[in-house]
Design an enzyme around this catalytic site. Structure first.
Site, PDB file in Angstrom:
ATOM      1  CG  PHE A 173       5.442  29.461 -50.871  1.00 51.66           C
ATOM      2  CD1 PHE A 173       5.213  28.183 -51.338  1.00 51.66           C
ATOM      3  CD2 PHE A 173       6.516  29.661 -50.015  1.00 51.66           C
ATOM      4  CE1 PHE A 173       6.026  27.122 -50.971  1.00 51.66           C
ATOM      5  CE2 PHE A 173       7.339  28.621 -49.637  1.00 51.66           C
ATOM      6  CZ  PHE A 173       7.089  27.344 -50.113  1.00 51.66           C
TER       7      PHE A 173
ATOM      8  CB  SER B 269       3.410  35.973 -53.406  1.00 51.97           C
ATOM      9  OG  SER B 269       4.676  35.541 -52.985  1.00 51.97           O
TER      10      SER B 269
ATOM     11  CG  ASP C 242       7.507  42.395 -51.522  1.00 56.49           C
ATOM     12  OD1 ASP C 242       7.779  41.571 -50.634  1.00 56.49           O
ATOM     13  OD2 ASP C 242       6.755  42.138 -52.483  1.00 56.49           O
TER      14      ASP C 242
ATOM     15  CG  HIS D 226       5.033  39.650 -50.110  1.00 56.98           C
ATOM     16  ND1 HIS D 226       5.519  39.752 -51.401  1.00 56.98           N
ATOM     17  CD2 HIS D 226       4.540  38.382 -49.986  1.00 56.98           C
ATOM     18  CE1 HIS D 226       5.337  38.600 -52.025  1.00 56.98           C
ATOM     19  NE2 HIS D 226       4.751  37.757 -51.198  1.00 56.98           N
TER      20      HIS D 226
END
Length: 264
Positions: free
Chosen positions: A44, A113, A214, A244
């Protein structure tokens, strides 16, 4: 104030200005190879740059055809992202699947993700077209209430700080937006929660990789995926050194090797 809590949660780690989206590494790419195809989705607000190094290594090790598209609204401006929603990102993923399926008879989908969320979503809904799925720090709808509630406040800001470049390794930076449309985050939550509900439909072999630390996605998502999917072939590996954006972090070599082994 709940808006302040939201801003703290999404505070950027090592942001770069909105600018380098025209760089070659941020563009979609196709690495021609064998009849096995790996469809690799970025996260994202990000671009293919975040997964390119891992993708190239997977291609080198396995010889597979690797395709990384760019999702709708990404690689442009935050304003462009604001014009898109979960249906557009899903459509981008489905179009990419069609593209790779015309070249390869065996397709595995994976991503980082939101890219992992999309991979899980496709695998659940299109089992006849996908032979395996890889989730790297994927989200399936586990969020703290103090993070979600401010998104629905009538007087909330139109944009909040970006979430990119959550990377442990010094000097590594993700090309991503430095701010996010607040309404677009609602679309993200809709997609992740819907995908969480679809997990029992996933019966293909699945490889799950999750960073222990994360700062964007709750690591408990990995356990939820592992315990909710209908697959009998589940691999869960914890990434001990990365945050992450693990595909740009210390464990990126391990990630590439695990994906290549999974493709085999």
């Amino acid at each position: 104030m709940r808006n302040a809590a939201l801003a703290r949660f999404y505070a950027p780690m090592k942001q770069i200005p909105i600018a380098p989206f025209d760089l070659p590494e941020a563009q979609p790419f196709l690495l021609e190879g064998s009849d096995t195809g790996y469809l690799f989705f970025h996260g994202f607000t990000s671009t293919p740059q975040s997964v390119r190094e891992v993708a190239e290594k997977v291609h080198e090790i396995s010889g597979a055809t690797v395709y990384c598209p760019r999702l709708a609204g990404h690689g442009e401006t935050p304003a462009a992202l604001k014009k898109t929603g979960q249906a557009d990102w899903v459509a981008s993923a489905e179009t990419a699947l069609v593209t790779l399926s015309t070249r390869c008879s065996r397709v595995i989908v994976g991503g980082l993700s939101l890219g992992a969320t999309l991979s899980l979503n496709l695998a659940a809904r299109m089992p006849d077209k996908i032979q395996g799925v890889v989730s790297i720090n994927g989200s399936t709808g586990l969020y703290r209430p103090e993070v979600v509630a401010p998104l629905y406040e009538a007087d909330g800001p139109a944009f909040i700080d970006g979430i990119g470049s959550d990377i442990a390794e010094p000097g590594m930076t993700e090309i991503c937006y430095d701010r996010i449309p607040r309404d677009t985050l609602k679309e993200r939550f809709l997609l992740t929660n819907a995908t969480g509900a679809l997990l029992p439909l996933i019966r293909q072999p699945i490889q799950i990789m999750q960073s222990r630390c994360d700062n964007v996605v709750d690591p408990q998502n990995a356990l939820r995926i592992a315990t909710s999917v209908g697959s009998s072939e589940i691999q869960l590996n914890w990434l001990e050194r990365s945050y992450h954006v693990a595909t740009l972090d210390y464990d990126r070599g391990e990630i590439a090797e695990r994906i290549a082994g999974f493709l085999a």
